[in-house]
Structure formats: structure tokens, C-alpha cells
Write a protein that holds these residues in place. Structure first.
Motif, PDB file in Angstrom:
ATOM      1  N   LEU A 130      53.147  44.085  67.637  1.00  0.00           N
ATOM      2  CA  LEU A 130      54.128  44.179  68.675  1.00  0.00           C
ATOM      3  C   LEU A 130      55.017  42.735  68.904  1.00  0.00           C
ATOM      4  O   LEU A 130      56.059  42.549  69.053  1.00  0.00           O
ATOM      5  CB  LEU A 130      53.597  44.713  70.146  1.00  0.00           C
ATOM      6  N   PHE A 131      53.868  41.453  69.232  1.00  0.00           N
ATOM      7  CA  PHE A 131      54.465  40.337  69.398  1.00  0.00           C
ATOM      8  C   PHE A 131      55.327  39.861  68.112  1.00  0.00           C
ATOM      9  O   PHE A 131      56.332  39.252  68.599  1.00  0.00           O
ATOM     10  CB  PHE A 131      53.319  39.364  69.634  1.00  0.00           C
ATOM     11  N   LYS A 132      54.727  40.265  67.065  1.00  0.00           N
ATOM     12  CA  LYS A 132      55.386  39.725  65.970  1.00  0.00           C
ATOM     13  C   LYS A 132      56.742  40.340  65.707  1.00  0.00           C
ATOM     14  O   LYS A 132      57.810  39.735  65.497  1.00  0.00           O
ATOM     15  CB  LYS A 132      54.552  39.852  64.677  1.00  0.00           C
ATOM     16  N   LYS A 133      56.907  41.556  65.927  1.00  0.00           N
ATOM     17  CA  LYS A 133      58.368  42.383  66.047  1.00  0.00           C
ATOM     18  C   LYS A 133      59.053  41.964  67.129  1.00  0.00           C
ATOM     19  O   LYS A 133      60.277  41.597  66.734  1.00  0.00           O
ATOM     20  CB  LYS A 133      57.805  43.799  66.249  1.00  0.00           C
ATOM     21  N   TRP A 134      58.534  41.482  68.270  1.00  0.00           N
ATOM     22  CA  TRP A 134      59.428  40.946  69.414  1.00  0.00           C
ATOM     23  C   TRP A 134      60.081  39.601  68.962  1.00  0.00           C
ATOM     24  O   TRP A 134      60.996  39.047  69.360  1.00  0.00           O
ATOM     25  CB  TRP A 134      58.771  41.057  70.664  1.00  0.00           C
TER      26      TRP A 134
END
Length: 191
Positions: A130-134
Motif C-alpha cells: 500500500l505504501f509503495k503504491k501510494w
């Protein structure tokens, strides 16, 4: 007849209605239609059975949370829903509520240190994806090193392991606010 599955099923039902402390092996064995000695052929103790049940409940909760939340929402909203869903489930599920028992938590912590890290890693990987996507979408500040992103998650887990020191009565709100503050800081585009 799958005796181990029956022990698990009846144990889970009893732990859910009577709680961990008020449930005993004799009752579980009687419900499963076996003797106490047979119980010990499958589980070394009531603690071992409960731990296995707890881990399954916790994994089901994580899976349910990951599947039920719209991950395309703003990061703060997603994290808030994950945290609130987790807190809500712990407060309403008698098995998961044992998370607040200091004695049980020590056993759980030992389990995760010894053999359960893969279970934690799957949820950690979910957060990291999630953090990488964001970050790729520009929703996370560019000046935050990608290597630091897992540390934010780890810090919440560390705080979680010290809920007794913080005070159980304050813990759910503290973890909610800290997650919110972290996400606000990560998504604030002003330096």
C-alpha cells in the motif's frame, strides 16, 4: 471423524462463549466426545489450543479487513478503516479480546518471535505494498526515503506490544491517533 478438528471447533465455541479462563479441557473434551487423555494426544495444553484458535481468528480478521476496504481511497481513510476495524473486532470478539490479557499476550509474542513471523509478514507486506503504491501515485511525500516506510508500520507494532505500559484503557485511542498522525505526516506535501 476428525478428532483434532472437533477439539478445535468445540474449543473455539467454548472460548467464544465462556472466555479463556473459564473454559477447561474437560469441558472441551466432553463436547468433542473424547476423554481428556485423548485431548492431550492432539494439544499439549489449553493454551496451545487457544493460541491456534486465536491465530486463525486473527488471520481471518486481517483477510476480511484487507478485502473489505476500498484501497483506492485516500491513504488516511484507508489506514483509519484498517485500524478501527481491527480495534472493533478485538473489542467485540471474545477470542481476539484476549489480546488485552497480559499473560496471553506474552505467549502470543513468544509465538510470533519463534514461528509466527510469516503470519505477521503477510500483513506487513500488505501495508508495504500500500505504501509503495501510494508513493508511486504521489500520495506519500517524495522526501521520505522508501526504506523508512516499513519503520512507520513497525513503530505502531512496537507500541502495540507495550499497550500495558501505555494503559489498556487509553491504548485503542492512542494507536488510532498515532496512525492518523503518521499518515498525515506521510501525506503532507509541504516540507
Amino acid at each position: 471423524m476428525d478428532i483434532k478438528a472437533d477439539i478445535f471447533k468445540y474449543g473455539k465455541a467454548m472460548f467464544s462463549t465462556k472466555g479463556f479462563k473459564k473454559t477447561n479441557i474437560k469441558e472441551i473434551a466432553e463436547s468433542a466426545g473424547i476423554g481428556v487423555g485423548t485431548f492431550y494426544n492432539y494439544y499439549a495444553s489449553k493454551d496451545q489450543l487457544f493460541l491456534e484458535i486465536y491465530i486463525q481468528e486473527n488471520e481471518n480478521l486481517k483477510k476480511s479487513l484487507m478485502e473489505s476496504i476500498d484501497l483506492d481511497q485516500e491513504p488516511l481513510k484507508v489506514i483509519n478503516q484498517l485500524i478501527m476495524g481491527n480495534i472493533g473486532a478485538i473489542q467485540t470478539n471474545p477470542i481476539l479480546k484476549e489480546w488485552y490479557s497480559q499473560d496471553f499476550y506474552k505467549k502470543l509474542e513468544q509465538y510470533y518471535q519463534n514461528e509466527g513471523s510469516k503470519n505477521m509478514d503477510s500483513f506487513r507486506d500488505f501495508y508495504m505494498d500500500l505504501f509503495k503504491k501510494w508513493k508511486d501515485q504521489g500520495k506519500i511525500r517524495e522526501d521520505i526515503d522508501e526504506d523508512l516506510l516499513p519503520v512507520f508500520f513497525d513503530s505502531l507494532v512496537y507500541i502495540d506490544t507495550h499497550k500495558e505500559d501505555i494503559g489498556i484503557q487509553h491504548f485503542p485511542k492512542i494507536i488510532q491517533y498515532l496512525a492518523e498522525f503518521i499518515m498525515q505526516g506521510l501525506t503532507n506535501h509541504q516540507k
